[in-house]
Scaffold this motif. Structure first.
Motif, PDB file in Angstrom:
ATOM      1  N   ALA A 524      79.272 -59.946 -35.763  1.00  0.00           N
ATOM      2  CA  ALA A 524      78.868 -59.438 -36.936  1.00  0.00           C
ATOM      3  C   ALA A 524      80.014 -60.017 -37.799  1.00  0.00           C
ATOM      4  O   ALA A 524      79.271 -60.431 -39.171  1.00  0.00           O
ATOM      5  CB  ALA A 524      79.055 -58.002 -36.891  1.00  0.00           C
ATOM      6  N   PHE A 525      81.302 -60.232 -37.514  1.00  0.00           N
ATOM      7  CA  PHE A 525      82.265 -60.884 -38.376  1.00  0.00           C
ATOM      8  C   PHE A 525      81.767 -62.085 -38.906  1.00  0.00           C
ATOM      9  O   PHE A 525      81.817 -62.631 -40.274  1.00  0.00           O
ATOM     10  CB  PHE A 525      83.742 -60.801 -37.735  1.00  0.00           C
ATOM     11  N   TRP A 526      81.415 -63.120 -37.987  1.00  0.00           N
ATOM     12  CA  TRP A 526      80.984 -64.602 -38.221  1.00  0.00           C
ATOM     13  C   TRP A 526      79.650 -64.505 -38.988  1.00  0.00           C
ATOM     14  O   TRP A 526      79.452 -65.408 -39.796  1.00  0.00           O
ATOM     15  CB  TRP A 526      80.918 -65.113 -36.855  1.00  0.00           C
ATOM     16  N   LEU A 527      78.759 -63.601 -38.847  1.00  0.00           N
ATOM     17  CA  LEU A 527      77.434 -63.914 -39.640  1.00  0.00           C
ATOM     18  C   LEU A 527      77.366 -63.216 -40.726  1.00  0.00           C
ATOM     19  O   LEU A 527      76.623 -63.492 -41.661  1.00  0.00           O
ATOM     20  CB  LEU A 527      76.538 -63.238 -38.498  1.00  0.00           C
ATOM     21  N   SER A 528      78.356 -61.980 -40.985  1.00  0.00           N
ATOM     22  CA  SER A 528      78.433 -61.490 -42.127  1.00  0.00           C
ATOM     23  C   SER A 528      78.075 -62.112 -43.348  1.00  0.00           C
ATOM     24  O   SER A 528      77.620 -61.788 -44.717  1.00  0.00           O
ATOM     25  CB  SER A 528      79.377 -60.129 -42.004  1.00  0.00           C
ATOM     26  N   PRO A 529      78.819 -63.165 -43.799  1.00  0.00           N
ATOM     27  CA  PRO A 529      79.142 -63.809 -44.866  1.00  0.00           C
ATOM     28  C   PRO A 529      77.509 -64.245 -45.558  1.00  0.00           C
ATOM     29  O   PRO A 529      77.405 -64.232 -46.350  1.00  0.00           O
ATOM     30  CB  PRO A 529      79.824 -64.969 -44.749  1.00  0.00           C
ATOM     31  N   PHE A 530      76.789 -64.787 -44.481  1.00  0.00           N
ATOM     32  CA  PHE A 530      75.496 -65.271 -44.961  1.00  0.00           C
ATOM     33  C   PHE A 530      74.667 -64.161 -45.113  1.00  0.00           C
ATOM     34  O   PHE A 530      73.838 -64.309 -46.252  1.00  0.00           O
ATOM     35  CB  PHE A 530      74.966 -65.874 -43.366  1.00  0.00           C
ATOM     36  N   PHE A 531      74.467 -62.913 -44.332  1.00  0.00           N
ATOM     37  CA  PHE A 531      73.527 -61.997 -44.712  1.00  0.00           C
ATOM     38  C   PHE A 531      74.182 -61.170 -45.960  1.00  0.00           C
ATOM     39  O   PHE A 531      73.540 -60.515 -46.787  1.00  0.00           O
ATOM     40  CB  PHE A 531      73.551 -60.960 -43.434  1.00  0.00           C
ATOM     41  N   LEU A 532      75.486 -61.185 -46.047  1.00  0.00           N
ATOM     42  CA  LEU A 532      76.117 -60.369 -47.201  1.00  0.00           C
ATOM     43  C   LEU A 532      75.817 -61.144 -48.460  1.00  0.00           C
ATOM     44  O   LEU A 532      75.260 -60.407 -49.697  1.00  0.00           O
ATOM     45  CB  LEU A 532      77.665 -60.472 -47.167  1.00  0.00           C
ATOM     46  N   GLY A 533      75.656 -62.291 -48.634  1.00  0.00           N
ATOM     47  CA  GLY A 533      75.130 -63.159 -49.932  1.00  0.00           C
ATOM     48  C   GLY A 533      73.933 -62.743 -50.027  1.00  0.00           C
ATOM     49  O   GLY A 533      73.347 -62.626 -51.361  1.00  0.00           O
ATOM     50  N   ALA A 534      72.988 -62.679 -48.864  1.00  0.00           N
ATOM     51  CA  ALA A 534      71.442 -62.324 -49.252  1.00  0.00           C
ATOM     52  C   ALA A 534      71.543 -61.190 -49.738  1.00  0.00           C
ATOM     53  O   ALA A 534      70.682 -60.655 -50.552  1.00  0.00           O
ATOM     54  CB  ALA A 534      70.763 -62.637 -48.083  1.00  0.00           C
ATOM     55  N   LEU A 535      72.207 -59.961 -49.314  1.00  0.00           N
ATOM     56  CA  LEU A 535      72.193 -58.600 -49.660  1.00  0.00           C
ATOM     57  C   LEU A 535      72.407 -58.563 -51.256  1.00  0.00           C
ATOM     58  O   LEU A 535      72.044 -57.612 -51.807  1.00  0.00           O
ATOM     59  CB  LEU A 535      72.861 -57.818 -48.754  1.00  0.00           C
ATOM     60  N   LEU A 536      73.563 -59.171 -51.637  1.00  0.00           N
ATOM     61  CA  LEU A 536      73.948 -59.339 -52.936  1.00  0.00           C
ATOM     62  C   LEU A 536      73.113 -60.046 -53.826  1.00  0.00           C
ATOM     63  O   LEU A 536      73.646 -60.268 -55.096  1.00  0.00           O
ATOM     64  CB  LEU A 536      75.551 -59.669 -52.800  1.00  0.00           C
ATOM     65  N   ALA A 537      72.167 -60.621 -53.652  1.00  0.00           N
ATOM     66  CA  ALA A 537      71.153 -61.620 -54.635  1.00  0.00           C
ATOM     67  C   ALA A 537      71.078 -60.871 -56.123  1.00  0.00           C
ATOM     68  O   ALA A 537      71.314 -61.838 -56.957  1.00  0.00           O
ATOM     69  CB  ALA A 537      70.034 -62.055 -53.870  1.00  0.00           C
ATOM     70  N   VAL A 538      70.593 -59.878 -55.953  1.00  0.00           N
ATOM     71  CA  VAL A 538      70.266 -59.195 -57.483  1.00  0.00           C
ATOM     72  C   VAL A 538      71.518 -59.003 -58.047  1.00  0.00           C
ATOM     73  O   VAL A 538      71.584 -59.154 -59.189  1.00  0.00           O
ATOM     74  CB  VAL A 538      69.515 -57.736 -56.954  1.00  0.00           C
ATOM     75  N   PRO A 539      72.527 -58.279 -57.687  1.00  0.00           N
ATOM     76  CA  PRO A 539      73.616 -58.392 -58.602  1.00  0.00           C
ATOM     77  C   PRO A 539      74.296 -59.388 -58.881  1.00  0.00           C
ATOM     78  O   PRO A 539      74.755 -59.610 -59.894  1.00  0.00           O
ATOM     79  CB  PRO A 539      74.730 -57.340 -57.580  1.00  0.00           C
ATOM     80  N   LEU A 540      74.165 -60.440 -57.831  1.00  0.00           N
ATOM     81  CA  LEU A 540      74.761 -61.560 -58.262  1.00  0.00           C
ATOM     82  C   LEU A 540      73.979 -62.641 -59.349  1.00  0.00           C
ATOM     83  O   LEU A 540      74.546 -62.710 -60.473  1.00  0.00           O
ATOM     84  CB  LEU A 540      74.635 -62.681 -56.995  1.00  0.00           C
ATOM     85  N   ALA A 541      72.716 -62.244 -59.454  1.00  0.00           N
ATOM     86  CA  ALA A 541      71.896 -62.772 -60.695  1.00  0.00           C
ATOM     87  C   ALA A 541      72.080 -61.907 -61.884  1.00  0.00           C
ATOM     88  O   ALA A 541      72.128 -62.698 -62.756  1.00  0.00           O
ATOM     89  CB  ALA A 541      70.466 -62.580 -60.008  1.00  0.00           C
ATOM     90  N   VAL A 542      72.146 -60.632 -61.763  1.00  0.00           N
ATOM     91  CA  VAL A 542      72.279 -60.159 -63.082  1.00  0.00           C
ATOM     92  C   VAL A 542      73.884 -60.177 -63.472  1.00  0.00           C
ATOM     93  O   VAL A 542      74.024 -60.393 -64.883  1.00  0.00           O
ATOM     94  CB  VAL A 542      72.192 -58.457 -62.694  1.00  0.00           C
ATOM     95  N   VAL A 543      74.761 -60.034 -62.717  1.00  0.00           N
ATOM     96  CA  VAL A 543      75.997 -60.250 -63.370  1.00  0.00           C
ATOM     97  C   VAL A 543      76.408 -61.512 -63.603  1.00  0.00           C
ATOM     98  O   VAL A 543      77.066 -61.609 -64.886  1.00  0.00           O
ATOM     99  CB  VAL A 543      77.247 -59.827 -62.001  1.00  0.00           C
ATOM    100  N   SER A 544      76.000 -62.558 -62.840  1.00  0.00           N
ATOM    101  CA  SER A 544      76.478 -64.051 -63.511  1.00  0.00           C
ATOM    102  C   SER A 544      75.672 -64.348 -64.746  1.00  0.00           C
ATOM    103  O   SER A 544      75.943 -65.255 -65.275  1.00  0.00           O
ATOM    104  CB  SER A 544      76.206 -65.003 -62.254  1.00  0.00           C
ATOM    105  N   ALA A 545      74.586 -63.548 -65.088  1.00  0.00           N
ATOM    106  CA  ALA A 545      73.980 -63.862 -66.451  1.00  0.00           C
ATOM    107  C   ALA A 545      74.602 -63.224 -67.368  1.00  0.00           C
ATOM    108  O   ALA A 545      73.985 -63.434 -68.787  1.00  0.00           O
ATOM    109  CB  ALA A 545      72.373 -63.659 -66.145  1.00  0.00           C
ATOM    110  N   SER A 546      75.597 -62.331 -67.268  1.00  0.00           N
ATOM    111  CA  SER A 546      76.100 -61.505 -68.484  1.00  0.00           C
ATOM    112  C   SER A 546      76.887 -62.388 -69.314  1.00  0.00           C
ATOM    113  O   SER A 546      77.495 -63.145 -69.128  1.00  0.00           O
ATOM    114  CB  SER A 546      77.119 -60.276 -67.672  1.00  0.00           C
ATOM    115  N   PRO A 547      76.361 -62.080 -70.695  1.00  0.00           N
ATOM    116  CA  PRO A 547      76.919 -62.893 -71.753  1.00  0.00           C
ATOM    117  C   PRO A 547      78.378 -62.743 -71.840  1.00  0.00           C
ATOM    118  O   PRO A 547      79.179 -63.500 -72.349  1.00  0.00           O
ATOM    119  CB  PRO A 547      76.056 -62.894 -72.842  1.00  0.00           C
TER     120      PRO A 547
END
Length: 599
Positions: A524-547
C-alpha cells in the motif's frame, strides 16, 4: 515538377543515432531484466508476465528522456559543442527572402491575437526590415461574435500599420484539414510569391530579433525546410500554468539539446513558432485524408509531426534551434483545459497508426511516429501495471515473498532517476550557473519550486494516465474530439464542473485506497502515490485554478521563470497579470532582478 532540394552534406548523424539507439536498447533490456529478476524469486507466473509486459510498454519514453537529459547536460556544461550543421546566419546579413507571419485562429479571443501581432509588427517595423514581411490572419472561425471581432481587430491593425507592413485577412467558410488545411489552402492561393512562412498560434508571441534570426538561418541554409524555435511559456498568474511553465522550462533545455544531438536534420516541428520554406512545404507536406471514419480516419489532428516527416522525405532538413529567447506561448490555465488539449493530441497521435506505412519515410521518421504513439499508450500500461500490483493475490499481504526487496528497491530507484532526469540535469546546470540562479530567483526559490513542482506532477501523473486510458478506450468505441478553441485566459473551476469531468479518476482512487487500506500490506505504501493523485483529482483541479492562489504564488516567486525576474520591453508592454503581481508584491526582493534573493 517539384524542384529538387539542395544536397544535404554537413553532418552524418548515423553514428549518433546508432549510439543513441544502442544506449536506449541496452537500458530497456537491462530494466526489463531487472524487473524479471525482482519478480522471479518465487517462480514466474502469468501475473509476472503481465507486469513485465506493461512495464516494458512504459519504458521507451522514460529511457529516451533519460538519455536525452544526460547528453543535454554534457552539452550544457560545455564538454562538447552541439554541432548542428547549420550556418547560424550573420546577424547583420540583409533580409532577402519574403516572409509571411501566419496567425491561425478559430473562434479565439481576438484581443490577445491582435495584441501579440501588434507587438511583433512594431518590432519588425523598428528593425527596418518590414518591407520583406507581411501578416496574414487565417481564420476558420464560425461564431458570429468572433467574426465581428476579427473584422474589427484586423481593421485596427491595418489602420495602425498602413504603409508600414501589409496585413491580410482570410477566412474559410468550411475548415477541411483544420489548421493544416487552412495553411495549405492559403499557400496554394495567396502564398505563391512567398519564400518563408512563420506559423503562429493564437497565443504565439515572438520578438523581432528571434524572427529575424530564424529568417537569416533559413537564408543561409537552403537545404533547411522547417526551423523550429524553442518555445517557452509566457509569465502567468495561473497556479496550474505556473507549475507547468516552470517544470517545462526546467527540463526542456537539457531534453531538447539531447534530442537535437541525435535527431539532427530529422528534428521536431511543433506546429507553431516555426519557420517553413514555402515551396517544398506546399509541394510535399499536404496531409492525406485518412481512410475510414473518425476517430482514426478523416483529417489528421496532430498534423505537425506528419508534416515534419513529409518535409524530410522530400529531402529537406527539419531542425530545432535549441536556444531559449524571444519565442513564447501560453500554457493551459487549468487542469481541465490541459486534459482537453492532451486528449486531442492523443487522438491525433493514434491516427499515426495509419501513417506508419507511408512510402519513402526515413527510418528515424518512422521511429518518431512510433514513439509518438507509444507516448500515449504508456498511460494504459501504467494504469494496468498499478491495477495488477493492487489486486495480485498475496502481494499486499506479503510482498517480500513475491518481489525481491533489494532488487525491487533498486528497480524503483533507477526508474525514478530516469523519470526525473530531465529536471535533475537541468537543475544541476542551473545551480552551477550564477546567472541562471539569479534569473530563476535564487537557490532557495529554485529548490522550493523544484520540490513543489515534482510533488504537483506526481499527483497529476495518475490523473492524466487515467484520462488517456479512458479516452483510448473510447477511441476503440468510436469516440472522437473535434478541433475546438482552447480557453486560454485564467478562470476558476467549480467543484461541480471538476467532478463532472474527473469523477472516473476519483472513483478509481477511492476504490483503490479502500482496497489497499483493507489489505493493510506493505505494498500500500508504494502504490498509494498513484491512487492518491487520482483520488485528489477534483480538489487539484479546483485549487490549482484559483486566481487568488495563483497571484499569491506569483508574488512569493514560486515557480518563477527568468522573464519574471527581468522582463524585456516587449513583455513589459503586455501588462501581464503575473508581472503586475510581482511589481505590486509585498517582498521587494521579488522584483529585484539583480539580487539573488536566497543564496
Amino acid at each position: 515538377m517539384p524542384a529538387a532540394p539542395p544536397p544535404i552534406t554537413p553532418i552524418d548523424y548515423r553514428p549518433r543515432r546508432w549510439a543513441f539507439a544502442l544506449l536506449v536498447i541496452v537500458t530497456v533490456v537491462g530494466m526489463a531484466a531487472l524487473m524479471v529478476a525482482a519478480l522471479a524469486g518465487n517462480g514466474f507466473d502469468p501475473w509476472d508476465w503481465a507486469l513485465t509486459l506493461c512495464f516494458m510498454l512504459t519504458l521507451p519514453w522514460t529511457v529516451i528522456g533519460f538519455w536525452n537529459a544526460v547528453i543535454g547536460l554534457i552539452l550544457m556544461r560545455g564538454r562538447y559543442a552541439l554541432r548542428s550543421g547549420l550556418n547560424g546566419g550573420d546577424q547583420d546579413l540583409p533580409i532577402t527572402l519574403n516572409t509571411a507571419l501566419l496567425s491561425c485562429i478559430r473562434n479565439e479571443s481576438v484581443t490577445t491575437v491582435a495584441r501579440n501581432l501588434d507587438r511583433m509588427i512594431a518590432g519588425l517595423a523598428a528593425s527596418g526590415h518590414s518591407a520583406r514581411f507581411q501578416v496574414w490572419i487565417l481564420s476558420d472561425s464560425d461564431r458570429p461574435d468572433c467574426l465581428a471581432a476579427e473584422a474589427a481587430g484586423v481593421e485596427r491593425l491595418q489602420r495602425d500599420w498602413a504603409d508600414r507592413l501589409a496585413i491580410g485577412y482570410r477566412r474559410r467558410d468550411r475548415n477541411p484539414g483544420y489548421k493544416a488545411g487552412n495553411i495549405q489552402s492559403f499557400l496554394a492561393d495567396q502564398g505563391r510569391d512567398l519564400d518563408l512562412a512563420l506559423v503562429l498560434d493564437a497565443d504565439s508571441l515572438m520578438e523581432a530579433r528571434a524572427i529575424l534570426r530564424l529568417v537569416r538561418i533559413m537564408q543561409a541554409n537552403p537545404r533547411l525546410g522547417i526551423l523550429q524555435s524553442l518555445v517557452v511559456g509566457l509569465p502567468t498568474a495561473s497556479a496550474f500554468a505556473r507549475a507547468f511553465q516552470f517544470g517545462m522550462r526546467l527540463g526542456m533545455r537539457s531534453y531538447t539539446l539531447g534530442s537535437a544531438w541525435w535527431q539532427g536534420d530529422c528534428g521536431p516541428y511543433w506546429g507553431h513558432n516555426a519557420l517553413l520554406r514555402v515551396t517544398p512545404f506546399r509541394e510535399h507536406c499536404g496531409l492525406p485524408r485518412l481512410p475510414g471514419r473518425p476517430p482514426l480516419g478523416g483529417w489528421v489532428l496532430s498534423h505537425d509531426q506528419v508534416e515534419a516527416v513529409l518535409m524530410r522525405r522530400a529531402g529537406y532538413a527539419v531542425q530545432v534551434l535549441p536556444t531559449e529567447g524571444g519565442s513564447w506561448e501560453e500554457n493551459p490555465p487549468t487542469l481541465l483545459q490541459f486534459i482537453r488539449r492532451d486528449l486531442r493530441w492523443c487522438q491525433g497521435n493514434m491516427q499515426y497508426l495509419r501513417l506508419l506505412n507511408l512510402p519513402g519515410l526515413r527510418p528515424v521518421s518512422r521511429v518518431q511516429l512510433v514513439l509518438a504513439i507509444l507516448m500515449f499508450l504508456a498511460s494504459p500500461a501504467w494504469v494496468a501495471l498499478m491495477a495488477i500490483l493492487a489486486v495480485r493475490p498475496g502481494l499486499a499481504a506479503n510482498p517480500g515473498a513475491l518481489v525481491d526487496p533489494a532488487l525491487g528497491l533498486m528497480l524503483f530507484t533507477l526508474l525514478m532517476l530516469m523519470v526525473f532526469a530531465p529536471k535533475l540535469t537541468a537543475l544541476t546546470d542551473l545551480l552551477l550557473t550564477a546567472d541562471a540562479r539569479r534569473a530563476f530567483g535564487g537557490v532557495g526559490r529554485v529548490l522550493a519550486s523544484t520540490v513543489a513542482e515534482i510533488l504537483f506532477f506526481t499527483l497529476l501523473a495518475p490523473v492524466m494516465a487515467i484520462a488517456h486510458t479512458l479516452f483510448i478506450g473510447g477511441l476503440l468505441a468510436g469516440r472522437t474530439l473535434g478541433w475546438d478553441p482552447q480557453q486560454r485566459g485564467g478562470h476558476q473551476v467549480g467543484w461541480a464542473e471538476a467532478l463532472g469531468r474527473l469523477w472516473p479518476q476519483t472513483l478509481v482512487g477511492l476504490a483503490a485506497l479502500v482496497w489497499l487500506g483493507t489489505t493493510a500490506g506493505a505494498a500500500a505504501f508504494w502504490l498509494s502515490p498513484f491512487f492518491l493523485g487520482a483520488l485528489l483529482a477534483v480538489p487539484l483541479a479546483v485549487v490549482s485554478a484559483s486566481p487568488r492562489l495563483g497571484l499569491a504564488l506569483t508574488r512569493l516567486g514560486l515557480w518563477r521563470i527568468p522573464e519574471e525576474t527581468a522582463p524585456g520591453p516587449l513583455l513589459r508592454s503586455l501588462d501581464l497579470p503575473a508581472l503586475a503581481a510581482i511589481r505590486n508584491g509585498p517582498d521587494p526582493r521579488i522584483a529585484a532582478p539583480a539580487a539573488e534573493a536566497v543564496e
